[in-house]
Scaffold this motif. Structure first.
Motif, PDB file in Angstrom:
ATOM      1  N   TYR A   1       0.846  -1.196   0.000  1.00 53.66           N
ATOM      2  CA  TYR A   1       0.000   0.000   0.000  1.00 53.66           C
ATOM      3  C   TYR A   1       0.881   1.245   0.000  1.00 53.66           C
ATOM      4  O   TYR A   1       1.825   1.352   0.788  1.00 53.66           O
ATOM      5  CB  TYR A   1      -0.910   0.028   1.226  1.00 53.66           C
TER       6      TYR A   1
ATOM      7  N   LYS B   1       1.626  -5.399  -7.289  1.00 54.48           N
ATOM      8  CA  LYS B   1       0.284  -4.845  -7.134  1.00 54.48           C
ATOM      9  C   LYS B   1       0.305  -3.822  -5.998  1.00 54.48           C
ATOM     10  O   LYS B   1       0.122  -4.154  -4.831  1.00 54.48           O
ATOM     11  CB  LYS B   1      -0.723  -5.956  -6.829  1.00 54.48           C
TER      12      LYS B   1
ATOM     13  N   ARG C   1      -1.380  -0.868  -4.152  1.00 46.89           N
ATOM     14  CA  ARG C   1      -2.676  -0.198  -3.968  1.00 46.89           C
ATOM     15  C   ARG C   1      -2.389   1.225  -3.461  1.00 46.89           C
ATOM     16  O   ARG C   1      -2.007   1.404  -2.305  1.00 46.89           O
ATOM     17  CB  ARG C   1      -3.541  -0.958  -2.976  1.00 46.89           C
ATOM     18  N   THR C   2      -2.580   2.198  -4.323  1.00 44.54           N
ATOM     19  CA  THR C   2      -2.262   3.589  -3.999  1.00 44.54           C
ATOM     20  C   THR C   2      -3.473   4.288  -3.412  1.00 44.54           C
ATOM     21  O   THR C   2      -4.561   4.277  -4.012  1.00 44.54           O
ATOM     22  CB  THR C   2      -1.792   4.344  -5.252  1.00 44.54           C
ATOM     23  N   HIS C   3      -3.280   4.898  -2.251  1.00 48.59           N
ATOM     24  CA  HIS C   3      -4.378   5.594  -1.564  1.00 48.59           C
ATOM     25  C   HIS C   3      -4.024   7.066  -1.370  1.00 48.59           C
ATOM     26  O   HIS C   3      -2.897   7.397  -0.986  1.00 48.59           O
ATOM     27  CB  HIS C   3      -4.654   4.951  -0.198  1.00 48.59           C
TER      28      HIS C   3
ATOM     29  N   LYS D   1      -4.401  11.318  -9.684  1.00 47.12           N
ATOM     30  CA  LYS D   1      -5.180  10.274 -10.353  1.00 47.12           C
ATOM     31  C   LYS D   1      -4.309   9.348 -11.190  1.00 47.12           C
ATOM     32  O   LYS D   1      -4.598   8.153 -11.313  1.00 47.12           O
ATOM     33  CB  LYS D   1      -6.248  10.913 -11.253  1.00 47.12           C
TER      34      LYS D   1
ATOM     35  N   GLY E   1      -3.186   5.802 -10.264  1.00 46.32           N
ATOM     36  CA  GLY E   1      -4.125   4.674 -10.177  1.00 46.32           C
ATOM     37  C   GLY E   1      -4.704   4.510  -8.789  1.00 46.32           C
ATOM     38  O   GLY E   1      -4.574   3.445  -8.175  1.00 46.32           O
TER      39      GLY E   1
ATOM     40  N   THR F   1      -6.780   3.707  -5.624  1.00 40.43           N
ATOM     41  CA  THR F   1      -7.753   2.659  -5.308  1.00 40.43           C
ATOM     42  C   THR F   1      -8.536   2.954  -4.035  1.00 40.43           C
ATOM     43  O   THR F   1      -9.397   2.160  -3.644  1.00 40.43           O
ATOM     44  CB  THR F   1      -7.042   1.300  -5.150  1.00 40.43           C
ATOM     45  N   GLY F   2      -8.244   4.075  -3.386  1.00 42.62           N
ATOM     46  CA  GLY F   2      -8.966   4.429  -2.168  1.00 42.62           C
ATOM     47  C   GLY F   2      -8.359   5.676  -1.551  1.00 42.62           C
ATOM     48  O   GLY F   2      -7.528   6.359  -2.163  1.00 42.62           O
TER      49      GLY F   2
ATOM     50  N   LEU G   1     -14.040   7.295  -4.326  1.00 45.97           N
ATOM     51  CA  LEU G   1     -12.909   6.650  -3.648  1.00 45.97           C
ATOM     52  C   LEU G   1     -13.370   5.978  -2.351  1.00 45.97           C
ATOM     53  O   LEU G   1     -13.951   6.634  -1.493  1.00 45.97           O
ATOM     54  CB  LEU G   1     -11.828   7.676  -3.312  1.00 45.97           C
TER      55      LEU G   1
END
Length: 438
Positions: free
Chosen positions: A225, A331, A333-335, A355, A358, A360-361, A385
């Motif tokens: 993350y 993988k 997951r960029t928040h 943006k 990518g 993801t939240g 989001l």
């Protein structure tokens, strides 16, 4: 806003009347001694911003909330006195009209039975005198209606086309909650009929449905993350809280921290402090170690948290850092880390900046410092989001919370109540009074 004036022999008796007739949600705007006792002016659904709007240019004289409330109360007194005078005038007109009507009836009876001309055929109600009185009554009724609108707190404010009065008031309350004009209007228009409170509850339910949150925490799910966002949004502190929470639950052997901030001198020192305290390894992405190289080495770790530099589109390395995250064969997951104290426009601008990574939240920070939470909730509704976590203080890891829609919206309502109570407390310092509830 409903405003009402009370008279009593003592303050205790006046407060009792307020409690009985207005309930616990009333705010006392002013109190003063008058002949025979005291006078209290109270309000329901009192809002300082709306009060300033209703007072117009006069509001510039109010230097604090207490003075504003006094001016609102004084305005209500003037309007109520004018309303009383208008009612007296209508009563006088009705009495005069009744007397005139009796005179016309007696004259008509004399003509019919006294041998005078018998061609009197014009109906009594159509006589010129009665027509004048009817016009006067109509003007006075319009005057009273206008005064009532003024006393309701919306002087001369035209109703917006396509929505009714309840929808308009609901939209205003949602804006007080912190939602933007467009979103507040959209939610209010879905309330087709019924009471304001019913529409308020319906809108809150739609907010809950619109705020997405994951079912599982990162700490249990595991993975890689990355937190991105502007400087000062709370990325590094949030990573420290997440890492501390993970170590307390799962130990330090299966977690690692990574930073991509090689653009500022000593930018990663805070993260290294967290690593030493928690006995967790910290790796730095630089010219010798790419992000993918480091993630390859840490592939045996259950959870990897990546801290990033708070860069804007004009900063050196902005494109490089985001491209590094987006191109990784891991993988990631960029928040986006969003401060609840930011203006909605800034939140949207930050979202547009990041943006390309990518997203993801998101993680909402500084909840405890925000006056209202509608801005943050509206942002996540409009962008879609999911909210993974939110923070409400500096305690590590105590002030980190897994996000859920219902508690978040409830927290927003409580924050609005607190704000209104603080505003109400300024109106009568040192006096205990009924509280204001949204």
């Amino acid at each position: 806003m409903k405003v009402k004036r009370f008279f009593a022999k003592s303050m205790a008796e006046a407060l009792k009347q307020v409690s009985e007739q207005m309930g616990p949600d009333a705010v006392i705007l002013s109190n003063r001694r008058v002949d025979g006792g005291v006078e209290i002016v109270t309000a329901l659904d009192y809002d300082e911003n709306m009060a300033r709007q209703s007072l117009g240019a006069e509001a510039s004289e109010a230097t604090n909330g207490a003075r504003l409330a006094e001016m609102q109360a004084e305005r209500h007194r003037r309007l109520e006195d004018e309303l009383s005078r208008s009612r007296s005038r209508i009563r006088d007109v009705r009495e005069s009209r009744a007397a005139r009507g009796q005179g016309y009836a007696e004259a008509s009876f004399a003509e019919l039975h006294g041998g005078a001309s018998d061609d009197f055929s014009e109906p009594l109600s159509q006589s010129p005198a009665n027509t004048n009185y009817s016009d006067e009554l109509a003007r006075m009724r319009a005057e009273i209606s206008s005064l009532r609108d003024l006393m309701s707190g919306q002087p001369g404010e035209p109703q917006k086309p396509g929505i009714n009065a309840v929808q308009q008031r609901l939209a205003e309350r949602l804006q007080e909650f912190g939602l933007g004009t467009d979103l507040a209007g959209s939610l209010s228009r879905r309330h087709k009929g019924g009471k304001l409170e019913d529409g308020w509850k319906q809108s809150l339910k739609m907010l809950v449905a619109g705020v997405r949150t994951p079912n599982q925490e990162w700490l249990d799910e595991g993975g890689v993350y990355a937190l991105v966002g502007p400087t000062g949004s709370g990325k590094t502190t949030t990573i420290g809280k997440l890492a501390a929470r993970y170590v307390l639950k799962h130990g330090a052997d299966s977690i690692a921290l990574v930073t991509t901030d090689r653009y500022r001198v000593a930018a990663h020192e805070q993260l290294f402090v967290f690593g030493r305290i928690l006995n967790v390894p910290v790796r730095v992405v630089d010219e010798s170690n790419t992000l993918d190289d480091i993630l390859d080495e840490l592939s045996d770790r259950h959870l990897v948290l990546i801290d990033t530099a708070g860069l804007t589109s004009t900063d050196r390395g902005y494109q490089e850092q985001l491209a590094e995250l987006a191109r990784s064969h891991h993988k990631v997951r960029t928040h986006l880390v969003v401060s609840a104290t930011s203006q909605p426009r800034i939140m949207k601008s930050v979202w547009h900046c990041y943006k390309m990574a990518g997203l993801t939240g998101c993680v909402m920070t500084k909840i405890d410092e925000a006056l209202t939470l509608g801005e943050s909730l509206g942002f996540v509704m409009e962008t879609g989001l999911p909210v993974a976590y939110y923070t409400d203080g500096q305690k590590i890891p105590g002030d980190l919370h897994h996000a859920e829609a219902v508690p978040l919206v409830r927290l927003g309502v409580e924050r609005l109540k607190l704000l209104q109570q603080q505003a109400a407390a300024e109106t009568l310092p040192g006096t205990e009074r009924p509280r204001e509830i949204a």
